[in-house]
Design an enzyme around this catalytic site. Sequence first.
Site, PDB file in Angstrom:
ATOM      1  N   CYS A   2      35.234  31.417  34.231  1.00 22.30           N
ATOM      2  CA  CYS A   2      34.413  32.357  33.482  1.00 22.30           C
ATOM      3  C   CYS A   2      32.962  31.868  33.457  1.00 22.30           C
ATOM      4  CB  CYS A   2      34.880  32.553  32.046  1.00 22.30           C
ATOM      5  SG  CYS A   2      36.608  32.941  31.880  1.00 22.30           S
ATOM      6  N   TRP A  73      37.583  35.158  34.062  1.00 23.27           N
ATOM      7  CA  TRP A  73      38.771  34.843  34.865  1.00 23.27           C
ATOM      8  C   TRP A  73      39.896  34.716  33.846  1.00 23.27           C
ATOM      9  CZ3 TRP A  73      42.343  30.803  35.199  1.00 23.27           C
ATOM     10  CH2 TRP A  73      43.167  30.828  36.338  1.00 23.27           C
ATOM     11  N   LYS A 491      44.203  27.535  53.115  1.00 22.58           N
ATOM     12  CA  LYS A 491      43.208  28.558  53.484  1.00 22.58           C
ATOM     13  C   LYS A 491      43.877  29.901  53.771  1.00 22.58           C
ATOM     14  CE  LYS A 491      40.238  27.068  52.429  1.00 22.58           C
ATOM     15  NZ  LYS A 491      39.874  25.740  52.067  1.00 22.58           N
TER      16      LYS A 491
END
Length: 613
Positions: A2, A73, A491
């Site tokens: 956040c 978030w 990834k």
Amino acid sequence: MCGIVATIGLGPAIPVLLDGLRRLEYRGYDSAGLAVVDGGQLTLHRQVGRVRELARQVPGTLPGHVGIAHTRWATHGKVTQANAHPHVDADRRIAVVHNGIIENMGVLKARLQASGVVFRSETDSEILVHLISRYYAGEDGVPAGDPLAAVRAALRVVRGTWGIAVLFADEPDMIIAARNGSPLVVGLGDGQTYLASDPHALIAYTRRVVFLEDGDVARIDARGVQTFQLDGGLVDSVIETMDEVWGDEDSGDYPHLMLKEIYEQPEALERCLSGRIVPAGGTAKLGGLDMAPKDLAKLSRVGLLGCGTAFHACQVGVQLIEQLARVPAKAEIASEFRHRNPLVDPDALFFALSQSGETADTLGAVREIQVKGGTVMGIVNVVGSSIARSCGRGVYIHSGPEMAVASTKAFSNMISALAVFTLMLARQRTLSAYDGRLYVEQLLAVPDLVRRYLENPGPIDTLVEWVKDAGLVLFLGRGLSAPVAAEGALKLMEVAYVPCIAYPSGEMKHGPIALLETGSPVIVIAPRDELRDKTLSNLQECKARGARVAIIHTEGDDIAQHADLSIAVPETSPFFSPLLTVLPLQLLAYRTGLALGCDIDRPRNLAKSVTVE
Ligand code: M6R
């Protein structure tokens, strides 16, 4: 995670808040919101999704010279408008934005509900605004109408971590902020003061900043900041000047930040090595460590700590350190280390690896080492970040801004910084000047090899076709290639949401091989090193079970003929092979994400900086 931004002063608040939120969006992008006060009225806007959605909703002309804003978030409560910050009290006179976690939420919420408070969100953060509101009204003998006293009283009853900004409709000349475990920095302008969870949100306005410390409560007004301890008196505010300032997030000529950052690796590596290598002596110097040769010589062991990609760089680092410097080394996931009451050897040297320098678990591990009297230094990208500041000493990796959530160039530069440290350490121990010079020559050649590979990366798109609809992709590698396999899997999972597992090749036959079916995609990382032949045997075992095998190997190596698909990388010393073999895996993740229509730079559920534990 956040992001918080706030401002108070002569200028209109809205442009500053929206601009700051855009710069902080990498910290979380589930929802965004802001509150401003004008003419004694508090106006609130909140929106699910990206900051641009919020900006569409907020009238550019909205008046007000004081405001707070937040990009979220989600930790407690789903991604909904009701859960977006700021949260307001029942009368809409007080608004709070919060980063962190309130751990005793259950008991406090029950107590507030029992006394009639109605909660409108599922968040832990909403507790703060109701508590502050009660104390502002004079509960428990707190002086009524005193914003600072109300915030202090509320923070005394909560447990957990916070970075907060509080706005009072009745007190439009101030913002109250507080920090405990979630960074906040105050920016000092001319007749305007700013607050943000990251100094880079402030660069358009000022370079003069005051970092709040844990336990601080600050009163911010248009003239500046006064900082107090939660339970004590005034604290001296140390004004610092931000030297290294990164510009806006911008993908330039590239369609995505991630691709740009992959292609920036040659220059990033050169920056990391620049001025640190002493070619004539076959050695290196790292001024930021501030360690005399005799200190290096008496190190008993090295501990490397990090999370995610940084942890994979740690796993590469320990192998370099043990193999070349012959010093025992261990890599550990920071979130495990910090909570297992670790033994901290006073003669050991720990490094905390972090691109952002803000990862809560890595910061927690740093504190654990410091509490136990150990020595810990940062290997960090963001200058002036919390980890860099807490460690005091360390190495900046100089990747330049890495804004895509998927870390690429920071991985390479962490390894390269560790390669430089290894050289320094090894020359104090076992490595001769002759071998040191050879090592230097090979290390300095790596950026050009990376450049050469990126110009012609081979049949990545064929591999994309293999993996994009796969139920599972298995990544295998041994030795220095085992962490590369793990990094490749991470990834592909985070950017393209493809389920992956990574295993050291030799471990595969102890379980994961059961997953292989005809056509299962397996990606084997097997550069030319002393483990190559053993990895080849594991590759054959996969083929014998009907798997389709792609191999990432050294140019010119006939190992390619054993695989169904081969991607060659330029030859380097086996020690530096991860800097080459990781490149096709980064491109694979990128192009698979693209093929699947994923939001490459902002993958779902993630944030660039993980500032909660
Ligand atoms: O900023 P840090 O290097 O401390 O971040 C650690 C991890 O959160 C990070 O590497 C994460 O795993 C990346 N999204 C991986 O691409």
